[in-house]
Design a protein around this motif. Structure first.
Motif, PDB file in Angstrom:
ATOM      1  N   PRO A  17      68.481  70.946  35.520  1.00  0.00           N
ATOM      2  CA  PRO A  17      69.913  71.103  35.225  1.00  0.00           C
ATOM      3  C   PRO A  17      70.531  72.065  36.235  1.00  0.00           C
ATOM      4  O   PRO A  17      69.858  72.987  36.709  1.00  0.00           O
ATOM      5  N   GLU A  18      71.802  71.822  36.525  1.00  0.00           N
ATOM      6  CA  GLU A  18      72.442  72.632  37.557  1.00  0.00           C
ATOM      7  C   GLU A  18      72.395  74.122  37.232  1.00  0.00           C
ATOM      8  O   GLU A  18      72.164  74.955  38.101  1.00  0.00           O
ATOM      9  N   SER A  19      72.599  74.421  35.948  1.00  0.00           N
ATOM     10  CA  SER A  19      72.610  75.837  35.576  1.00  0.00           C
ATOM     11  C   SER A  19      71.253  76.478  35.850  1.00  0.00           C
ATOM     12  O   SER A  19      71.164  77.648  36.219  1.00  0.00           O
ATOM     13  N   VAL A  20      70.183  75.688  35.688  1.00  0.00           N
ATOM     14  CA  VAL A  20      68.852  76.224  35.944  1.00  0.00           C
ATOM     15  C   VAL A  20      68.650  76.448  37.442  1.00  0.00           C
ATOM     16  O   VAL A  20      68.107  77.471  37.868  1.00  0.00           O
ATOM     17  N   VAL A  21      69.107  75.479  38.248  1.00  0.00           N
ATOM     18  CA  VAL A  21      69.008  75.649  39.700  1.00  0.00           C
ATOM     19  C   VAL A  21      69.773  76.898  40.118  1.00  0.00           C
ATOM     20  O   VAL A  21      69.260  77.735  40.853  1.00  0.00           O
ATOM     21  N   ASN A  22      70.992  77.008  39.588  1.00  0.00           N
ATOM     22  CA  ASN A  22      71.832  78.136  39.990  1.00  0.00           C
ATOM     23  C   ASN A  22      71.261  79.485  39.578  1.00  0.00           C
ATOM     24  O   ASN A  22      71.526  80.500  40.213  1.00  0.00           O
ATOM     25  N   SER A  23      70.479  79.481  38.511  1.00  0.00           N
ATOM     26  CA  SER A  23      69.925  80.765  38.070  1.00  0.00           C
ATOM     27  C   SER A  23      68.922  81.315  39.078  1.00  0.00           C
ATOM     28  O   SER A  23      68.529  82.474  38.993  1.00  0.00           O
ATOM     29  N   GLY A  24      68.510  80.500  40.035  1.00  0.00           N
ATOM     30  CA  GLY A  24      67.593  80.988  41.068  1.00  0.00           C
ATOM     31  C   GLY A  24      68.297  81.458  42.319  1.00  0.00           C
ATOM     32  O   GLY A  24      67.667  81.734  43.333  1.00  0.00           O
ATOM     33  N   LYS A  25      69.621  81.531  42.237  1.00  0.00           N
ATOM     34  CA  LYS A  25      70.373  81.906  43.439  1.00  0.00           C
ATOM     35  C   LYS A  25      70.837  83.356  43.386  1.00  0.00           C
ATOM     36  O   LYS A  25      71.186  83.863  42.320  1.00  0.00           O
ATOM     37  N   VAL A  26      70.856  83.974  44.539  1.00  0.00           N
ATOM     38  CA  VAL A  26      71.453  85.292  44.681  1.00  0.00           C
ATOM     39  C   VAL A  26      72.476  85.169  45.795  1.00  0.00           C
ATOM     40  O   VAL A  26      72.135  84.680  46.883  1.00  0.00           O
ATOM     41  N   ASP A  27      73.687  85.574  45.559  1.00  0.00           N
ATOM     42  CA  ASP A  27      74.756  85.430  46.548  1.00  0.00           C
ATOM     43  C   ASP A  27      74.841  83.993  47.077  1.00  0.00           C
ATOM     44  O   ASP A  27      74.913  83.767  48.285  1.00  0.00           O
ATOM     45  N   ASP A  28      74.732  83.023  46.202  1.00  0.00           N
ATOM     46  CA  ASP A  28      74.821  81.605  46.551  1.00  0.00           C
ATOM     47  C   ASP A  28      73.682  81.100  47.419  1.00  0.00           C
ATOM     48  O   ASP A  28      73.750  79.999  47.959  1.00  0.00           O
ATOM     49  N   LYS A  29      72.662  81.905  47.596  1.00  0.00           N
ATOM     50  CA  LYS A  29      71.506  81.413  48.350  1.00  0.00           C
ATOM     51  C   LYS A  29      70.338  81.258  47.402  1.00  0.00           C
ATOM     52  O   LYS A  29      70.112  82.099  46.534  1.00  0.00           O
ATOM     53  N   LEU A  30      69.571  80.185  47.601  1.00  0.00           N
ATOM     54  CA  LEU A  30      68.482  79.880  46.677  1.00  0.00           C
ATOM     55  C   LEU A  30      67.223  80.670  47.057  1.00  0.00           C
ATOM     56  O   LEU A  30      66.698  80.541  48.158  1.00  0.00           O
ATOM     57  N   TYR A  31      66.765  81.505  46.152  1.00  0.00           N
ATOM     58  CA  TYR A  31      65.567  82.290  46.426  1.00  0.00           C
ATOM     59  C   TYR A  31      64.427  82.016  45.451  1.00  0.00           C
ATOM     60  O   TYR A  31      63.295  82.383  45.701  1.00  0.00           O
ATOM     61  N   MET A  32      64.771  81.430  44.299  1.00  0.00           N
ATOM     62  CA  MET A  32      63.731  81.259  43.289  1.00  0.00           C
ATOM     63  C   MET A  32      63.810  79.864  42.677  1.00  0.00           C
ATOM     64  O   MET A  32      64.888  79.303  42.522  1.00  0.00           O
TER      65      MET A  32
END
Lengths: 300, 433, 296
Positions: free
Chosen positions: B134-149
């Motif tokens: 889910p998008e919200s799950v993907v987004n929860s891995g982002k810091v400053d709009d960059k994907l780190y987790m």
């Protein structure tokens, strides 16, 4: 020879005295025993609690109201001993024992050499170097751990036993140097003078006179090195990543996860097992602590 | 003169020794890390947990190695507090593992200091497949709009209670979607039946408890720009609510509360039956249920402010790749295996939360124990309400310490709510400058 | 020329004995120490390169109320735990030195608490003893006294940690025991013939003879107490609470370094601590000429 005679004589005097004031002395001895035992129970309480818990199931440990297990189960010991992913505590014990043995050998040799120089020899910069030795003890571990890690990483020592054993051969534990210095300084100077008269050089004096006479200090060093190395959890975790190299202290921490589930039963069971070598070492070596002076006296 | 010579001699021998050791080992390292294509690649993976998790993850890694025989995964693991000290030391020492378990609380500190690798390239080229996330799950891995987790498992906080206890006391169960007013009323009602309603959650960590309150008030802990995201009034309202409960003795006094704060799960206030409601991450429901052999636990959502917004945002356990990883591609492959392959998930189940991928979440459902199923259902229904939450700025740990200090100053009666809030706002300003 | 040669040989021999230590010092100990000194003048978050900031860390410290709180906590802890622990250790060592049946067993028993070190079990145990429903309070209840939550009240938490330190008195005890073994028995015999009582024997013979050991234990325990970390870390869950009442110096240092990513500040704290301990040690060494007796 003289000393051993003295021991016998003191014992005789004790016996005579006991006979004279038998009843009074007896009472005070019984009282001493009672006090020692009473305080001893307080000292032992955690151990007893841990051993008792190690035979309980996980729920009974905290929910049970009784000190003793409802029913004695050995599950914790079996599960605990099995360790992780095929590596049992046998592996961890072997590793811990190896590290401890090397640490003991290293500390005894290197620290006694340095201590001999500091206590018995005269040389340039002695006081400065002694002060530096003490200062190395004063910096908290947390600020040196990163530079040290970087250093050991550059040396490619990470994931080997080297960071935990080799430094001991280079007397990095000033505690023991200082300890031995203090003991060596209590050895009568006349003995050394006599040895010098007989034509002994510093090396022979160190080997034949000082080392035997500081046996209590050496034994103390061995006991502490063993116990502290055995319990030194963080540096073992930091430098030994591979499970093949894990030690007892690291293995024990694996049972507890402050963020979730913990296998307390296994933790207590394996902690109990891991205390056995510590206890054995303590009892084995303290025999020499008692005999220390007589043995030394005879040789002197 | 001669004294000096002795000294110099030993100095030289030292440097020679160190040099020899250093050089010889330096050479061997070069040989080891050749660039041949068919050669075996070795990556390192580290996580925190207890023996059971170690067992599990080792088995998952074994299955990965089976599938990719050319990649060997070295495993490193430990307990939670040591994990971070070791990881920090390893990163600082230039010897970090390739794949690391990451947590929301720390990710900002690691990502903003360039310790973690940006993962979007690996997602674009589909080495890591987030198609079923889910998008919200993907987004929860982002810091400053960059994907780190990449999310291994997501979870949601909620309030847990023992149905049996409520039945015995004759207290009605809390209702889904309740408000903070309902919550305080329930706590006081429980008190009147002779049990503390809930543990004092006025201080402690900034999230989830206070964060939900702030979000429900239309604010948040932080703004996107990394400034403080809530007003002093919100904080005052929060602490006043708790202070009143404390004065009514509906929650434990400060000393009792503090005593149990650092207690292990088995010994905390809820498990020992001193409080009736407790806040937990849903994935721990299973662990808690094990502590109540007779009596069914149920979960209810975090309260909202009457007429306010939903506070939900995504929390969980994540995997990251470190910046200096020599084999980021293989590391990405590994992460993908961990979060998308049935072979991995049938072991993982819900070990650190419900799987990030919905497909995998459905896949593991039949494998679960009743308490785990309940947790997954709770998480999945709450995830729907989740909205993004700005990541913590650098200095969040200090801010949290200040929050904790002020809250305990109130609970121990050293400061009034107003004073404590003033103090906190001042500290926050200087920390987040 | 002759004396010159002699002096050279004397030094060579001494440095030969010192060489393992010197190699260790220069190769292993000194590098991390000097590095940390350098870092104390920088802003260093451990992941990016340190940035030179001069004295900033050092000046910042004295405006940091938590830092000042940690100094207070540590000072109280040192002043209480060191003398108490040493007196207890010496007392037990004298009691268990000689002349009683079952000594070996007793000694082992008294050493048990120290075997635990900083294990997790200690934290659980401390809660069992000093918690609101702990053994201590249950004991007090028998006398009709209502105890508090000793480990979590700001007024008492630190003192439970002092008790923990005293309880783990095994190390100095063993060292005292070893020291007592070095005292020649003839001395006591002679004193007894002179009619000296137990107390006189203790003050005239035992204490002077083991004074080097007393000095050692004193200095090492002071260093140890100033660096105390594990007790507070495991008992308070790494927080140093409640209300900073167990925020030991090294615990705060640890938080600064590994929780707040401010290694520069932590390094500065470490060097201030080092200087403080060094001064205290130097003072004790200075006075030691008056009360420590060596065989020289």
């Amino acid at each position: 020879m003289e000393t051993s005679k003295a021991v016998i004589q003191t014992n005789n005097i004790d016996i005579v005295k006991t006979e004279v004031k038998k009843s009074k002395v007896k009472l005070s001895i019984i009282l001493t025993h009672i006090i020692i035992i009473a305080v001893g129970i307080i000292m032992l309480y955690p151990l007893l609690w841990m051993v008792s818990s190690s035979f309980k199931d996980n729920l009974d440990i905290f929910k049970g109201t009784s000190f003793f297990p409802k029913e004695i189960i050995f599950d914790n010991y079996i599960k605990g001993w099995n360790g992780i992913s095929g590596y049992t505590f046998a592996t961890f014990f072997k590793n811990s024992l190896f590290i401890c043995t090397m640490a003991i050998i290293g500390n005894v040799i290197s620290c006694s050499m340095a201590a001999y120089a500091f206590s018995r020899l005269d040389f340039a910069f002695k006081k400065v170097l002694f002060a530096i030795m003490l200062i190395t003890l004063m910096l908290p571990f947390h600020v040196t751990v990163i530079p040290q890690y970087i250093m050991f990483n550059k040396l490619e020592w990470i994931n080997t036993f080297l960071p935990l054993t080799l430094p001991k051969f280079l007397a990095t534990e000033g505690f023991f140097i200082f300890l031995m210095v203090q003991f060596m300084r209590t050895i009568p100077l006349e003995l050394e003078e006599a040895a010098k008269m007989d034509g002994c050089g510093p090396i022979r004096i160190y080997w034949k006179l000082i080392l035997p006479l500081s046996l209590p200090a050496l034994i103390t060093t061995m006991i502490f090195t063993f116990i502290w190395t055995w319990n030194d959890f963080f540096s073992q975790l930091l430098y030994l990543s591979d499970i093949k190299l894990h030690t007892v202290a690291v293995g024990l921490r694996m049972f507890v996860d402050s963020m979730g589930e913990s296998s307390w039963g296994s933790l207590f069971a394996m902690s109990t097992v891991s205390l056995i070598p510590l206890f054995a070492v303590f009892i084995f070596f303290q025999k020499y602590l008692i005999e220390g002076i007589t043995a030394g006296g005879v040789k002197g | 003169m001669k004294k000096l010579r002795a000294l110099i001699f030993s100095l030289i021998s030292v440097f020679l020794l160190v040099g020899v050791v250093g050089c010889s080992s330096g050479d061997s390292s070069k040989e080891a890390s050749g660039d041949g294509k068919d050669e075996k690649v070795e990556i390192r993976f580290t996580w925190w947990g207890d023996t059971k998790r170690h067992e599990l993850y080792n088995a998952i890694v074994d299955r990965f190695e089976e599938k990719y025989p050319n990649i060997k995964v070295k495993r490193e693991f430990g307990g939670w507090p040591e994990y971070w000290e070791k990881l920090t030391t390893q990163i600082a020492g230039g010897n970090a593992p390739d794949v690391v378990s990451m947590h929301q609380f720390y990710v900002a500190d690691y990502a903003r200091r360039n310790a973690l690798l940006e993962l979007s390239d690996y997602v674009k080229e589909n080495t890591i497949n987030q198609g079923e996330f889910p998008e919200s799950v993907v987004n929860s891995g982002k810091v400053d709009d960059k994907l780190y987790m990449i999310a291994q498992g997501v979870t949601m906080p909620g309030l847990v209670y023992n149905k049996k206890l409520f039945d015995e006391l004759g207290v009605e169960y809390p209702k889904q979607g309740w408000t903070y007013d309902d919550f305080t009323a329930k706590v006081k009602e429980l008190k009147s039946k002779g049990i503390w309603g809930v543990q004092d959650f006025s201080g402690g960590q900034l999230q989830p408890n206070f964060r939900y309150f702030a979000r429900s008030n239309g604010q948040d802990l932080f703004t996107k720009e990394g400034k403080l995201g809530f007003k002093k009034e919100t904080l005052v309202k929060w602490w006043t609510m708790w202070d009143e409960l404390r004065k009514a003795e509906a929650i434990p006094d400060a000393a009792t509360g503090t005593e149990y704060e650092s207690a292990p799960l088995e010994q905390n206030l809820f498990v020992t039956g001193k409080t009736a409601i407790h806040q937990i991450p849903a994935n721990q429901l299973y662990l808690y249920q094990q502590q109540f052999p007779d009596g069914e636990l149920a979960m209810v959502t975090m309260p909202t402010v009457d007429g306010g917004e939903q506070g939900e945002y995504i929390e969980g356990a994540y995997l990251s790749i470190t910046q200096k990883s020599k084999h980021p591609k293989e590391a990405a492959l590994f992460i993908n295996f961990f979060v998308n392959e049935e072979k991995a998930l049938e072991l993982f189940k819900v070990e650190q939360g419900s799987p990030g991928s919905t497909k995998m979440a459905d896949f593991v459902k039949p494998l679960l124990e009743p308490a785990q199923t309940k947790a997954v259902e709770f998480i999945q229904s709450a995830v729907k309400n989740a909205s993004p939450a700005p990541y913590s700025p650098a200095g969040v740990t200090e801010l949290e310490a200040a929050f904790k200090d002020s809250a305990s100053a109130i609970s121990f009666g050293k400061m009034s709510v107003e004073e404590a809030a003033d103090k906190f706002m001042k500290q926050a300003e200087s920390i987040l400058k | 020329m002759q004396t010159f040669k002699k002096a050279w040989r004397r030094n060579a021999v001494a440095y030969m004995f010192l060489s393992p230590w010197l190699i260790g010092l220069l190769g292993l100990s000194l590098i991390p120490m000097v590095t940390s000194l350098y870092l104390s003048f920088t802003n260093y978050d451990m992941f990016t390169s340190p940035v030179w900031t001069g004295m900033e860390n050092y000046t910042q410290m004295f405006e940091d109320s938590k830092y000042l709180a940690s100094i207070k906590v540590t000072t109280i802890y040192v002043m209480l735990s060191v003398p108490l622990q040493l007196m207890f250790a010496l007392g037990v060592a004298l009691l268990l030195n000689r002349g009683l049946r079952g000594l070996k067993f007793y000694r082992a028993v008294y050493y048990v608490p120290s075997l635990f070190g900083g294990s997790v079990a200690v934290a659980l145990l401390w809660r069992q003893l000093f918690g609101g429903e702990g053994l201590i309070n249950r004991g007090l209840a028998l006398f009709g006294i209502e105890g508090t939550n000793w480990i979590s009240s700001p007024d008492t938490a630190l003192y439970t940690l002092v008790i923990l330190a005293v309880w783990q008195f095994g190390a100095p005890m063993v060292i005292f025991l070893a020291g007592l073994k070095q005292v020649p028995l003839e001395l006591y015999e002679a004193a007894r013939i002179d009619g000296a009582g137990k107390f006189k024997q203790f003050f005239k013979i035992t204490l002077p003879m083991i004074s080097p050991i007393v000095l050692f234990n004193l200095i090492m325990q002071i260093i140890h107490a100033f660096q105390a970390f594990t007790p507070a870390y495991i008992v308070s869950g790494g927080e140093g609470g409640p209300l900073d009442s167990t925020l030991f110096y090294t615990l705060y240092l640890y938080q600064k370094a590994f929780t707040h990513f401010d290694m520069g500040y932590a390094a500065a704290m470490a060097w201030i601590l080092l200087i403080a301990i060094a001064i205290i040690t130097a003072i004790i060494f200075g006075t030691s000429k008056k009360w420590v007796f060596y065989q020289e």
